[in-house]
Write an enzyme that holds these catalytic residues in place. Structure first.
Site, mmCIF file in Angstrom:
data_model
loop_
_atom_site.group_PDB
_atom_site.id
_atom_site.type_symbol
_atom_site.label_atom_id
_atom_site.label_comp_id
_atom_site.label_asym_id
_atom_site.label_seq_id
_atom_site.Cartn_x
_atom_site.Cartn_y
_atom_site.Cartn_z
ATOM 1 N N LYS A 29 -6.848 -5.125 -3.083
ATOM 2 C CA LYS A 29 -7.581 -5.677 -1.934
ATOM 3 C C LYS A 29 -8.544 -4.637 -1.379
ATOM 4 O O LYS A 29 -8.400 -3.451 -1.645
ATOM 5 C CB LYS A 29 -6.598 -6.133 -0.849
ATOM 6 C CG LYS A 29 -5.757 -4.990 -0.312
ATOM 7 C CD LYS A 29 -4.699 -5.477 0.644
ATOM 8 C CE LYS A 29 -3.913 -4.333 1.227
ATOM 9 N NZ LYS A 29 -4.724 -3.374 2.000
ATOM 10 N N CYS A 89 -1.965 -2.660 7.597
ATOM 11 C CA CYS A 89 -1.798 -3.565 6.463
ATOM 12 C C CYS A 89 -0.448 -4.272 6.447
ATOM 13 O O CYS A 89 -0.360 -5.438 6.060
ATOM 14 C CB CYS A 89 -2.073 -2.813 5.170
ATOM 15 S SG CYS A 89 -3.832 -2.374 5.047
ATOM 16 N N ASP A 100 0.799 -1.245 0.000
ATOM 17 C CA ASP A 100 0.000 0.000 0.000
ATOM 18 C C ASP A 100 0.830 1.293 0.000
ATOM 19 O O ASP A 100 0.562 2.209 0.793
ATOM 20 C CB ASP A 100 -0.971 0.011 1.199
ATOM 21 C CG ASP A 100 -1.964 -1.139 1.170
ATOM 22 O OD1 ASP A 100 -1.894 -1.962 0.238
ATOM 23 O OD2 ASP A 100 -2.817 -1.214 2.074
#
Ligand code: VGL
Ligand code: ZN
Length: 205
Positions: A106, A151, A9
């Site tokens: 995701k 994450c 990310d």
């Protein structure tokens, strides 16, 4: 030994000027760019939510940081972020993306969040990342990115649990630290789960 760098990310909305700002989130980019040539494989995850995603506080009339029960599990309310196709969802511009061979998107299910790059938070669906790694015999996964306490942590825990040799490169991660100490706690959890915590200076040479 074949080494895989997994970028978690590294997106505009998690940079300090983004919708879900991670303090110093942009400072990892130069560290990652320096690491890239030392890896045979590079994979990235991308938080990729539909508009009106269930993790957005705005959808529930809540404030960011509040926690709700979402289908039986605790869900932190986040500002709208990483909406599919938006600037905020793009990788941070300075990141060298040339070597990225596979992107795992995701959080695409409207009703379920996904912190981990391997499974959604309800663990109903796999993203295919385990299969992708196994198919190519990639056993050694080095994790960097944002955010350490969400994450990155859940991706690292799942990576170790899935049987991959897992390293987390600490100085190539930054966290939200909603509560002081969250980042340090996250690193301790990852270490306890068998992840090896290293500094980027340990790579290459
Ligand atoms: C993340 C909160 C919500 C992350 C993504 O990338 O750590 N955190 N969505
Ligand atoms: Zn998200």
């Amino acid at each position: 030994m074949t080494k895989t760098l997994l970028l978690v990310d590294v997106q505009n909305d998690f940079s300090p000027t983004g919708a879900l700002p991670v303090p110093e989130g942009d400072q990892i980019v130069s560290v990652i760019n320096r690491l890239l040539p030392h890896f045979e494989h590079v994979i990235a995850t991308q938080d990729w939510h539909p508009a009106g995603h269930a993790s957005f506080a705005s959808v529930h009339g809540k404030n960011p940081g509040e926690v709700i029960d979402l289908n039986g599990i605790a869900q932190i309310m986040w500002p709208d972020h990483c909406v599919q196709g938006s600037f905020g969802a793009e990788f941070i511009e300075q990141l060298n993306t040339d070597a990225i061979e596979h992107v795992v998107q995701k959080g695409t299910d409207q009703a379920i969040d996904s912190y981990s790059g391997f499974f959604d938070n309800q663990r109903l669906q796999a993203t295919g990342l385990s299969d992708y790694l196994r198919r190519q015999g990639l056993t050694d996964v080095y994790i960097v990115g944002l955010a350490t306490d969400y994450c990155v942590k859940f991706t690292a825990l799942d990576s170790a649990e899935q049987g991959f040799n897992t390293w987390v490169i600490k100085d190539a991660c930054r966290g939200v630290n909603m509560q002081e100490g969250d980042v340090e706690k996250a690193f301790l959890e990852m270490a306890a789960a068998g992840c090896q915590l290293i500094d980027s200076s340990a790579i290459g040479g």
